[in-house]
Motif scaffolding. Structure first.
Motif, PDB file in Angstrom:
ATOM      1  N   ASP A 427       4.952  13.506 -27.556  1.00 25.35           N
ATOM      2  CA  ASP A 427       3.292  13.779 -28.079  1.00 25.35           C
ATOM      3  C   ASP A 427       2.958  12.424 -28.904  1.00 25.35           C
ATOM      4  N   TRP A 428       4.084  12.496 -29.454  1.00 29.67           N
ATOM      5  CA  TRP A 428       3.855  11.210 -31.057  1.00 29.67           C
ATOM      6  C   TRP A 428       4.308  10.429 -29.620  1.00 29.67           C
ATOM      7  N   ALA A 429       5.096   9.678 -28.327  1.00 30.83           N
ATOM      8  CA  ALA A 429       4.769   8.478 -27.592  1.00 30.83           C
ATOM      9  C   ALA A 429       3.831   8.266 -27.084  1.00 30.83           C
ATOM     10  N   GLU A 430       2.667   9.655 -26.844  1.00 29.63           N
ATOM     11  CA  GLU A 430       1.412   9.083 -26.451  1.00 29.63           C
ATOM     12  C   GLU A 430       0.385   8.645 -27.667  1.00 29.63           C
ATOM     13  N   SER A 431       0.866   8.755 -28.377  1.00 29.35           N
ATOM     14  CA  SER A 431      -0.211   8.586 -29.492  1.00 29.35           C
ATOM     15  C   SER A 431       0.054   7.515 -30.012  1.00 29.35           C
ATOM     16  N   GLN A 432       1.057   6.548 -29.794  1.00 28.15           N
ATOM     17  CA  GLN A 432       1.458   5.316 -30.286  1.00 28.15           C
ATOM     18  C   GLN A 432       0.796   4.274 -28.750  1.00 28.15           C
ATOM     19  N   LEU A 433       1.362   5.324 -27.247  1.00 25.46           N
ATOM     20  CA  LEU A 433       0.812   3.770 -26.278  1.00 25.46           C
ATOM     21  C   LEU A 433      -1.107   4.359 -25.855  1.00 25.46           C
ATOM     22  N   LYS A 434      -1.748   4.864 -26.551  1.00 20.49           N
ATOM     23  CA  LYS A 434      -2.677   5.268 -26.896  1.00 20.49           C
ATOM     24  C   LYS A 434      -3.484   3.483 -27.513  1.00 20.49           C
ATOM     25  N   ILE A 435      -2.670   3.754 -28.180  1.00 20.36           N
ATOM     26  CA  ILE A 435      -2.958   2.190 -29.429  1.00 20.36           C
ATOM     27  C   ILE A 435      -2.814   1.212 -28.488  1.00 20.36           C
ATOM     28  N   LEU A 436      -1.707   1.050 -27.857  1.00 17.13           N
ATOM     29  CA  LEU A 436      -0.820  -0.048 -27.250  1.00 17.13           C
ATOM     30  C   LEU A 436      -2.175  -0.843 -25.709  1.00 17.13           C
ATOM     31  N   LYS A 437      -3.114   0.515 -25.454  1.00 16.49           N
ATOM     32  CA  LYS A 437      -3.870  -0.183 -24.615  1.00 16.49           C
ATOM     33  C   LYS A 437      -4.628  -0.977 -24.773  1.00 16.49           C
ATOM     34  N   SER A 438      -4.887  -0.851 -25.623  1.00 16.14           N
ATOM     35  CA  SER A 438      -5.836  -2.438 -26.162  1.00 16.14           C
ATOM     36  C   SER A 438      -5.377  -3.541 -26.426  1.00 16.14           C
ATOM     37  N   SER A 439      -4.190  -3.729 -26.626  1.00 14.63           N
ATOM     38  CA  SER A 439      -2.851  -4.709 -26.510  1.00 14.63           C
ATOM     39  C   SER A 439      -3.020  -5.870 -26.007  1.00 14.63           C
ATOM     40  N   THR A 440      -3.192  -7.434 -27.503  1.00 16.82           N
ATOM     41  CA  THR A 440      -3.388  -8.485 -26.726  1.00 16.82           C
ATOM     42  C   THR A 440      -2.855  -8.680 -25.963  1.00 16.82           C
ATOM     43  N   SER A 441      -0.983  -8.488 -25.602  1.00 14.10           N
ATOM     44  CA  SER A 441      -0.665  -8.932 -24.465  1.00 14.10           C
ATOM     45  C   SER A 441      -1.064  -7.466 -23.638  1.00 14.10           C
TER      46      SER A 441
END
Length: 594
Positions: A427-441
């Motif tokens: 669950d915690w991993a998924e919450s962090q990954l949601k944020i990274l979907k719009s990463s500049t990289s």
């Protein structure tokens, strides 16, 4: 009087806006293929502005699209009556060609071409109109005439493009080479223009054409740009040793920077041409007095030597690192070497404790925040290697706090997610990954999306999340370079969790590990299983591509590889492998244009 002027300006502004809106609407209809609707608007626009060349040309085109050739002819003749522009003469000729009056068409084409003798500054305009109608032979005649009549101008790129369209690759190359001589600073543009016509195969006909032209130029006039172009060609062919010869020649002529030579060494080592890479790097060491460059060369040589090294060689490499630290010290200057040594200790010597202690000492140095962040990132990776997850998470979190919104902070956030995933905290991993979907990289964003999909698709499979936990553990083993342990754990998933969503992903992960072990037959079996039983999943194009790569590079089945590349081309146009699959398919098919 002032009031009348304001009213007039208002009317003119309103009319201008109305005309622009009408033109935009007409263009919209035209693009949709609704030619009759577009026709009505353009006819009205031309009535309001009878001298408009743009509107008349568009009207002619629409009439021709509707096969209304008499109406098109009337518009053309009306324009020619006002002024006999040579490109409109070409348009009239083309209109006759469309109704098979070729004799009349050719007379008009000749008239337009001959017009250039009197007014050579019209050459480009007339030739462009010929190109618009795919009358390429006539366009070539004009551009060739332009070379004689207006030598101060240059038409080589136009000629090169046309010859490329006609499939006359040798003449295309000749014109691009002439253009480089005219404007050497456009060399990068020319490389991009011809890249699609060059193959990795040195015996490809196009490669031979270009190589022959460049060698001839070097003999006739040994300018630096010919050496650079030839070096680039050899890189495309992965003949890094030959490229090195050209780069040395360039460096001897202008010994200002070794950057190009170091870049070449990097390309060679990434393609596993380690012998050439080391030769290049040793040349760098012989040629430089710059400590930073020398350290970089030493580091790359040590990284090459560390590959698959036995215990005795690893000890020798360790000693070399120590000698370099004695010579150059441990400071801001040697941070890249310190990072390389930390990685060597942890991942090559498997001495994670010494690696951790060494990097913690490096953190005490008076260095910039970015360098500290790089050390912390590697240190945290090594702690994950040791399964000291909580300590690793502290370092990753520090990077996020200290380097907010930077790429390295985003990378640290991804590694927080990955570490949580290894721990089974999905669950915690998924919450962090949601944020990274719009990463500049883009790379981080793609990796984040892949991991998120893996978790989302499988975390509800059973309440205990057994298969996902096993998969995460296998993923950790793979990171720790425990390849056999990872494969065994994936086998357990395949045996005990048949029918679950995770099976396709498990087969794929295991296939990549078999490839790492050079067990290509087992990898082949896994990819075939994905294609046979999981063709509706998201990994189908991956399986097609990597199975094709196995057939093409290791299992000597080029025809089978060709079929699989073709599958991607026709069934997976949105795949990230599409461009590479098309290139390799054409190469296997023996196309002259790659």
């Amino acid at each position: 009087m002032q009031k009348q002027i304001l009213v007039l300006l208002f009317i003119l502004g309103w009319y201008s806006g109305f005309a622009q809106n009408s033109e935009a609407q007409a263009e919209s209809y035209y693009k949709k293929g609704e030619f009759k609707k577009a026709l009505i608007i353009y006819e009205n626009l031309l009535k309001e502005k009878p001298t408009s060349y743009k509107y008349s040309t568009k009207l002619v085109d629409i009439h021709q699209q509707l096969e209304q050739y008499k109406e098109a002819e009337k518009v053309i003749l009306d324009q020619l009556a006002k002024r006999r522009e040579p490109d409109m003469v070409v348009t009239l000729g083309y209109n006759y060609q469309l109704i098979d009056s070729l004799e009349t068409a050719n007379k008009l084409y000749e008239e337009a071409i001959n017009f250039a003798d009197e007014k050579p500054y019209y050459i480009y305009t007339i030739a462009k109109r010929f190109e618009d109608y795919s009358l390429l032979d006539q366009a070539i005649r004009l551009y060739e005439k332009g070379k004689i009549l207006t030598p101060e101008r240059n038409y080589n790129t136009q000629l090169a493009r046309i010859y490329g369209d006609l499939g006359d690759i040798e003449k295309m190359f000749e014109n691009y080479i002439e253009f480089i001589n005219y404007k050497p600073n456009y060399l990068s543009n020319i490389k991009r223009a011809i890249a699609d016509f060059i193959s990795e195969n040195k015996d490809n006909e196009n490669n031979i054409y270009l190589r022959r032209l460049l060698l001839k130029k070097i003999q006739q006039e040994p300018q630096p740009y010919w050496y650079e172009m030839l070096s680039w060609l050899y890189v495309q062919e992965k003949a890094y040793n030959k490229s090195f010869i050209q780069e040395k020649a360039l460096y001897k002529r202008n010994p200002e920077s070794l950057e190009r030579i170091i870049d070449l060494a990097n390309m060679a080592r990434k393609d596993n041409d380690d012998d050439t890479a080391k030769s290049i790097l040793n040349y760098v060491l012989e040629s430089t007095q710059d400590q930073t460059i020398a350290l970089t060369a030493h580091q790359y040589i040590l990284e090459i030597d560390s590959k698959n090294a036995d215990k005795k060689t690893l000890e020798q490499i360790d000693e070399t690192y120590q000698n370099l630290f004695t010579e150059f010290g441990k400071s801001q200057l040697t941070i890249p070497l310190q990072l390389a040594y930390g990685k060597f200790l942890a991942f090559d010597k498997k001495d994670t404790e010494t690696a951790t202690e060494f990097l913690k000492e490096s953190l005490k140095l008076n260095i910039r925040y970015y360098r500290k962040a790089k050390i912390k990132l590697l240190l945290a990776d090594i702690l994950v290697l040791q399964e000291k997850f909580n300590e690793a998470l502290i370092f990753y979190s520090q990077i996020q706090a200290e380097m907010k919104n930077s790429t390295i902070a985003q990378e640290a956030r991804f590694k927080v997610a990955k570490t949580s995933y290894y721990k089974g905290d999905f669950d915690w991993a998924e919450s962090q990954l949601k944020i990274l979907k719009s990463s500049t990289s883009q790379l981080i964003a793609n990796d984040a999306l892949d991991l998120k999909l893996l978790i989302t698709d499988n975390k509800f499979e059973d309440s205990l999340q057994t298969s996902l936990k096993l998969y995460a553990k296998a993923d950790l083993y793979a990171f720790q370079n425990k390849t056999n342990d990872a494969i065994s754990l994936l086998d357990k998933i395949l045996e005990e969790h048949q029918g679950e969503n995770i099976i396709g992903q498990t087969l794929y992960k295991q296939a990549k590990l078999y490839e790492k072990k050079k067990d290509y037959i087992k990898a082949e079996t896994n990819y075939q299983e994905i294609i046979k039983n999981y063709r509706d999943g998201i990994l189908t194009d991956d399986a097609y591509y990597y199975l094709a790569e196995l057939y093409n590079s290791y299992l000597e089945k080029p025809e089978e590889a060709k079929k699989l590349y073709e599958k991607i081309i026709f069934e997976h146009q949105d795949s990230i492998y599409f461009i590479e699959a098309r290139r390799k398919f054409r190469m296997l098919r023996g196309d002259s244009i790659n």
